[in-house]
Design a protein around this motif. Structure first.
Motif, PDB file in Angstrom:
ATOM      1  N   MET A  49       0.819  -1.207   0.000  1.00  0.00           N
ATOM      2  CA  MET A  49       0.000   0.000   0.000  1.00  0.00           C
ATOM      3  C   MET A  49       0.858   1.265   0.000  1.00  0.00           C
ATOM      4  N   VAL A  50       1.994   1.233   0.676  1.00  0.00           N
ATOM      5  CA  VAL A  50       2.905   2.383   0.690  1.00  0.00           C
ATOM      6  C   VAL A  50       3.290   2.752  -0.740  1.00  0.00           C
ATOM      7  N   GLY A  51       3.492   1.752  -1.583  1.00  0.00           N
ATOM      8  CA  GLY A  51       3.850   1.992  -2.978  1.00  0.00           C
ATOM      9  C   GLY A  51       2.765   2.698  -3.777  1.00  0.00           C
ATOM     10  N   LEU A  52       1.560   2.785  -3.236  1.00  0.00           N
ATOM     11  CA  LEU A  52       0.431   3.425  -3.917  1.00  0.00           C
ATOM     12  C   LEU A  52       0.181   4.855  -3.446  1.00  0.00           C
ATOM     13  N   LEU A  53       0.926   5.288  -2.433  1.00  0.00           N
ATOM     14  CA  LEU A  53       0.681   6.612  -1.859  1.00  0.00           C
ATOM     15  C   LEU A  53       1.109   7.732  -2.798  1.00  0.00           C
ATOM     16  N   PRO A  54       0.256   8.743  -2.948  1.00  0.00           N
ATOM     17  CA  PRO A  54       0.686   9.978  -3.604  1.00  0.00           C
ATOM     18  C   PRO A  54       1.445  10.817  -2.570  1.00  0.00           C
ATOM     19  N   GLU A  55       1.958  11.962  -2.991  1.00  0.00           N
ATOM     20  CA  GLU A  55       2.558  12.872  -2.007  1.00  0.00           C
ATOM     21  C   GLU A  55       1.476  13.291  -1.032  1.00  0.00           C
ATOM     22  N   CYS A  56       1.807  13.230   0.257  1.00  0.00           N
ATOM     23  CA  CYS A  56       0.811  13.597   1.266  1.00  0.00           C
ATOM     24  C   CYS A  56       1.514  14.003   2.550  1.00  0.00           C
ATOM     25  N   ASP A  57       0.717  14.559   3.462  1.00  0.00           N
ATOM     26  CA  ASP A  57       1.233  15.016   4.746  1.00  0.00           C
ATOM     27  C   ASP A  57       0.818  14.113   5.902  1.00  0.00           C
ATOM     28  N   VAL A  58      -0.331  13.457   5.764  1.00  0.00           N
ATOM     29  CA  VAL A  58      -0.914  12.696   6.869  1.00  0.00           C
ATOM     30  C   VAL A  58      -1.634  11.471   6.302  1.00  0.00           C
ATOM     31  N   ILE A  67      -7.140   1.225  10.840  1.00  0.00           N
ATOM     32  CA  ILE A  67      -6.216   1.719  11.851  1.00  0.00           C
ATOM     33  C   ILE A  67      -4.930   0.886  11.935  1.00  0.00           C
ATOM     34  N   PRO A  68      -4.998  -0.439  12.014  1.00  0.00           N
ATOM     35  CA  PRO A  68      -3.730  -1.168  12.072  1.00  0.00           C
ATOM     36  C   PRO A  68      -2.903  -1.012  10.795  1.00  0.00           C
ATOM     37  N   VAL A  69      -3.560  -0.962   9.650  1.00  0.00           N
ATOM     38  CA  VAL A  69      -2.844  -0.810   8.388  1.00  0.00           C
ATOM     39  C   VAL A  69      -2.160   0.557   8.338  1.00  0.00           C
ATOM     40  N   MET A  73       1.812   1.523   8.089  1.00  0.00           N
ATOM     41  CA  MET A  73       2.261   2.393   7.001  1.00  0.00           C
ATOM     42  C   MET A  73       2.982   3.627   7.560  1.00  0.00           C
ATOM     43  N   SER A  74       2.510   4.151   8.677  1.00  0.00           N
ATOM     44  CA  SER A  74       3.157   5.283   9.320  1.00  0.00           C
ATOM     45  C   SER A  74       4.568   4.908   9.767  1.00  0.00           C
ATOM     46  N   GLN A  75       4.705   3.727  10.318  1.00  0.00           N
ATOM     47  CA  GLN A  75       6.024   3.250  10.737  1.00  0.00           C
ATOM     48  C   GLN A  75       6.967   3.094   9.547  1.00  0.00           C
ATOM     49  N   LEU A  76       6.438   2.645   8.428  1.00  0.00           N
ATOM     50  CA  LEU A  76       7.260   2.430   7.225  1.00  0.00           C
ATOM     51  C   LEU A  76       7.664   3.737   6.547  1.00  0.00           C
ATOM     52  N   THR A  77       6.807   4.752   6.637  1.00  0.00           N
ATOM     53  CA  THR A  77       7.039   5.996   5.891  1.00  0.00           C
ATOM     54  C   THR A  77       7.492   7.170   6.752  1.00  0.00           C
ATOM     55  N   GLY A  78       7.222   7.111   8.039  1.00  0.00           N
ATOM     56  CA  GLY A  78       7.491   8.253   8.905  1.00  0.00           C
ATOM     57  C   GLY A  78       6.408   9.321   8.857  1.00  0.00           C
ATOM     58  N   LEU A  79       5.329   9.076   8.094  1.00  0.00           N
ATOM     59  CA  LEU A  79       4.211  10.021   8.023  1.00  0.00           C
ATOM     60  C   LEU A  79       3.364   9.931   9.287  1.00  0.00           C
ATOM     61  N   PRO A  80       2.880  11.080   9.772  1.00  0.00           N
ATOM     62  CA  PRO A  80       1.970  11.026  10.917  1.00  0.00           C
ATOM     63  C   PRO A  80       0.637  10.395  10.520  1.00  0.00           C
ATOM     64  N   THR A  81      -0.040   9.873  11.528  1.00  0.00           N
ATOM     65  CA  THR A  81      -1.316   9.208  11.300  1.00  0.00           C
ATOM     66  C   THR A  81      -2.381   9.768  12.224  1.00  0.00           C
ATOM     67  N   ILE A 110      -6.787   5.703   4.618  1.00  0.00           N
ATOM     68  CA  ILE A 110      -6.345   4.317   4.558  1.00  0.00           C
ATOM     69  C   ILE A 110      -7.467   3.424   5.062  1.00  0.00           C
ATOM     70  N   GLU A 111      -7.813   2.419   4.254  1.00  0.00           N
ATOM     71  CA  GLU A 111      -8.881   1.483   4.616  1.00  0.00           C
ATOM     72  C   GLU A 111      -8.407   0.070   4.317  1.00  0.00           C
ATOM     73  N   ASP A 112      -8.923  -0.893   5.070  1.00  0.00           N
ATOM     74  CA  ASP A 112      -8.535  -2.272   4.780  1.00  0.00           C
ATOM     75  C   ASP A 112      -9.304  -2.816   3.582  1.00  0.00           C
ATOM     76  N   VAL A 113     -10.617  -2.753   3.624  1.00  0.00           N
ATOM     77  CA  VAL A 113     -11.444  -3.298   2.546  1.00  0.00           C
ATOM     78  C   VAL A 113     -12.484  -2.260   2.128  1.00  0.00           C
ATOM     79  N   VAL A 114     -12.622  -2.059   0.822  1.00  0.00           N
ATOM     80  CA  VAL A 114     -13.656  -1.168   0.287  1.00  0.00           C
ATOM     81  C   VAL A 114     -14.684  -2.026  -0.446  1.00  0.00           C
ATOM     82  N   THR A 115     -15.942  -1.871  -0.061  1.00  0.00           N
ATOM     83  CA  THR A 115     -17.030  -2.580  -0.733  1.00  0.00           C
ATOM     84  C   THR A 115     -17.811  -1.551  -1.544  1.00  0.00           C
ATOM     85  N   THR A 116     -18.794  -0.899  -0.930  1.00  0.00           N
ATOM     86  CA  THR A 116     -19.535   0.153  -1.638  1.00  0.00           C
ATOM     87  C   THR A 116     -18.985   1.540  -1.328  1.00  0.00           C
TER      88      THR A 116
END
Length: 169
Positions: A49-58, A67-69, A73-81, A110-116
Protein backbone atom coordinates in the motif's frame (compact mmCIF):
# COMPACT_ATOMS: atom_id res chain seq x y z
CA UNK A 1 -2.50 -14.90 -8.40
CA UNK A 2 0.31 -12.88 -6.88
CA UNK A 3 2.13 -14.38 -3.90
CA UNK A 4 0.69 -11.64 -1.64
CA UNK A 5 -2.86 -12.28 -2.90
CA UNK A 6 -2.40 -16.02 -2.24
CA UNK A 7 -1.20 -15.38 1.32
CA UNK A 8 -4.09 -13.01 2.08
CA UNK A 9 -6.63 -15.40 0.56
CA UNK A 10 -5.22 -18.38 2.46
CA UNK A 11 -5.29 -16.42 5.74
CA UNK A 12 -8.77 -14.93 5.34
CA UNK A 13 -10.96 -17.26 3.27
CA UNK A 14 -13.17 -19.38 5.51
CA UNK A 15 -15.76 -22.05 4.75
CA UNK A 16 -18.71 -23.04 6.93
CA UNK A 17 -22.02 -21.33 7.62
CA UNK A 18 -21.93 -17.55 8.03
CA UNK A 19 -24.73 -15.00 8.43
CA UNK A 20 -23.86 -11.92 6.39
CA UNK A 21 -24.72 -8.28 7.17
CA UNK A 22 -27.52 -8.57 4.58
CA UNK A 23 -29.07 -11.41 6.59
CA UNK A 24 -28.22 -13.99 3.95
CA UNK A 25 -26.34 -17.15 4.87
CA UNK A 26 -23.18 -18.02 2.98
CA UNK A 27 -20.93 -21.09 2.95
CA UNK A 28 -17.90 -18.83 2.39
CA UNK A 29 -16.64 -15.83 4.31
CA UNK A 30 -13.65 -13.51 3.94
CA UNK A 31 -12.46 -12.44 7.41
CA UNK A 32 -10.25 -9.42 6.70
CA UNK A 33 -9.11 -9.16 10.31
CA UNK A 34 -7.19 -12.41 9.94
CA UNK A 35 -4.53 -10.77 7.76
CA UNK A 36 -4.38 -7.76 10.09
CA UNK A 37 -3.70 -10.00 13.07
CA UNK A 38 -0.61 -11.59 11.52
CA UNK A 39 2.35 -9.19 11.89
CA UNK A 40 4.39 -10.36 8.87
CA UNK A 41 1.38 -10.46 6.55
CA UNK A 42 0.09 -7.09 7.80
CA UNK A 43 3.51 -5.56 7.16
CA UNK A 44 3.67 -7.01 3.63
CA UNK A 45 0.19 -5.66 2.81
CA UNK A 46 1.14 -2.26 4.26
CA UNK A 47 4.35 -2.23 2.18
CA UNK A 48 2.30 -2.87 -0.97
CA UNK A 49 0.00 0.00 0.00
CA UNK A 50 2.91 2.38 0.69
CA UNK A 51 3.85 1.99 -2.98
CA UNK A 52 0.43 3.42 -3.92
CA UNK A 53 0.68 6.61 -1.86
CA UNK A 54 0.69 9.98 -3.60
CA UNK A 55 2.56 12.87 -2.01
CA UNK A 56 0.81 13.60 1.27
CA UNK A 57 1.23 15.02 4.75
CA UNK A 58 -0.91 12.70 6.87
CA UNK A 59 -2.34 9.17 6.74
CA UNK A 60 -5.89 8.74 8.06
CA UNK A 61 -6.73 5.23 9.27
CA UNK A 62 -10.42 4.39 9.16
CA UNK A 63 -12.13 2.90 12.20
CA UNK A 64 -11.64 0.01 12.71
CA UNK A 65 -9.84 -2.03 10.06
CA UNK A 66 -7.88 0.85 8.56
CA UNK A 67 -6.22 1.72 11.85
CA UNK A 68 -3.73 -1.17 12.07
CA UNK A 69 -2.84 -0.81 8.39
CA UNK A 70 -2.32 2.96 8.67
CA UNK A 71 -0.23 2.49 11.81
CA UNK A 72 2.16 0.11 10.06
CA UNK A 73 2.26 2.39 7.00
CA UNK A 74 3.16 5.28 9.32
CA UNK A 75 6.02 3.25 10.74
CA UNK A 76 7.26 2.43 7.23
CA UNK A 77 7.04 6.00 5.89
CA UNK A 78 7.49 8.25 8.90
CA UNK A 79 4.21 10.02 8.02
CA UNK A 80 1.97 11.03 10.92
CA UNK A 81 -1.32 9.21 11.30
CA UNK A 82 -4.75 10.22 12.50
CA UNK A 83 -7.49 7.79 13.40
CA UNK A 84 -10.89 8.49 11.88
CA UNK A 85 -14.14 7.63 13.61
CA UNK A 86 -17.30 6.82 11.70
CA UNK A 87 -18.81 9.82 13.47
CA UNK A 88 -17.42 12.46 15.78
CA UNK A 89 -17.67 11.50 19.43
CA UNK A 90 -20.15 13.47 21.50
CA UNK A 91 -17.83 14.05 24.46
CA UNK A 92 -14.29 15.17 25.18
CA UNK A 93 -12.70 16.74 22.10
CA UNK A 94 -15.72 15.86 19.93
CA UNK A 95 -13.41 15.12 16.98
CA UNK A 96 -13.92 12.75 14.10
CA UNK A 97 -10.13 12.50 13.53
CA UNK A 98 -7.94 11.80 16.55
CA UNK A 99 -4.17 12.04 16.79
CA UNK A 100 -3.17 15.31 15.18
CA UNK A 101 -4.19 18.20 12.97
CA UNK A 102 -5.59 17.72 9.45
CA UNK A 103 -6.60 21.28 8.55
CA UNK A 104 -4.85 22.42 5.38
CA UNK A 105 -2.99 19.14 5.06
CA UNK A 106 -2.95 16.61 2.22
CA UNK A 107 -4.56 13.57 3.81
CA UNK A 108 -4.68 10.09 2.30
CA UNK A 109 -7.39 7.89 3.77
CA UNK A 110 -6.34 4.32 4.56
CA UNK A 111 -8.88 1.48 4.62
CA UNK A 112 -8.54 -2.27 4.78
CA UNK A 113 -11.44 -3.30 2.55
CA UNK A 114 -13.66 -1.17 0.29
CA UNK A 115 -17.03 -2.58 -0.73
CA UNK A 116 -19.54 0.15 -1.64
CA UNK A 117 -17.63 2.93 0.12
CA UNK A 118 -20.63 4.27 2.06
CA UNK A 119 -19.05 4.66 5.52
CA UNK A 120 -15.80 5.72 3.87
CA UNK A 121 -17.53 8.57 2.03
CA UNK A 122 -19.09 9.82 5.25
CA UNK A 123 -15.69 9.85 6.97
CA UNK A 124 -14.04 11.60 4.03
CA UNK A 125 -16.71 14.30 4.31
CA UNK A 126 -15.91 14.66 8.03
CA UNK A 127 -12.21 15.07 7.20
CA UNK A 128 -12.98 17.64 4.52
CA UNK A 129 -15.25 19.49 6.94
CA UNK A 130 -12.25 19.64 9.32
CA UNK A 131 -10.22 21.33 6.57
CA UNK A 132 -8.32 18.30 5.24
CA UNK A 133 -7.46 18.09 1.55
CA UNK A 134 -8.62 14.57 0.73
CA UNK A 135 -8.29 13.28 -2.83
CA UNK A 136 -7.07 9.69 -2.48
CA UNK A 137 -8.10 6.53 -0.64
CA UNK A 138 -5.61 3.66 -0.47
CA UNK A 139 -7.00 0.27 0.51
CA UNK A 140 -5.68 -3.24 0.97
CA UNK A 141 -8.58 -4.86 -0.90
CA UNK A 142 -11.16 -3.51 -3.34
CA UNK A 143 -14.10 -5.91 -3.30
CA UNK A 144 -15.16 -4.45 -6.65
CA UNK A 145 -18.77 -3.90 -5.55
CA UNK A 146 -19.22 -0.27 -6.56
CA UNK A 147 -16.87 1.46 -4.12
CA UNK A 148 -14.54 2.84 -6.79
CA UNK A 149 -17.37 4.49 -8.75
CA UNK A 150 -19.01 5.84 -5.59
CA UNK A 151 -15.73 7.39 -4.44
CA UNK A 152 -15.01 8.85 -7.89
CA UNK A 153 -18.43 10.54 -7.82
CA UNK A 154 -17.19 12.44 -4.74
CA UNK A 155 -13.84 13.37 -6.31
CA UNK A 156 -11.87 10.60 -4.62
CA UNK A 157 -9.42 8.28 -6.35
CA UNK A 158 -9.25 4.68 -5.07
CA UNK A 159 -5.91 2.87 -5.19
CA UNK A 160 -6.02 -0.79 -4.15
CA UNK A 161 -3.14 -3.14 -3.34
CA UNK A 162 -5.36 -6.14 -4.15
CA UNK A 163 -8.75 -6.72 -5.74
CA UNK A 164 -11.39 -9.36 -5.24
CA UNK A 165 -10.63 -10.62 -8.75
CA UNK A 166 -6.97 -11.13 -7.84
CA UNK A 167 -7.87 -12.88 -4.58
CA UNK A 168 -10.27 -15.26 -6.31
CA UNK A 169 -7.95 -16.04 -9.25
Amino acid sequence: MSPLARRVYDACHLTGSFRLRSGQVSTEYFDKYLFEGQPALLRDVAEAMVGLLPECDVLAGMEMGGIPVATVMSQLTGLPTVFVRKQAKEYGTQKAAEGGPVEGRRVVVIEDVVTTGGALLASCRLLRDAGARVETVVCAIDREQGGRANLEAEGLQLRAALTRTELEA
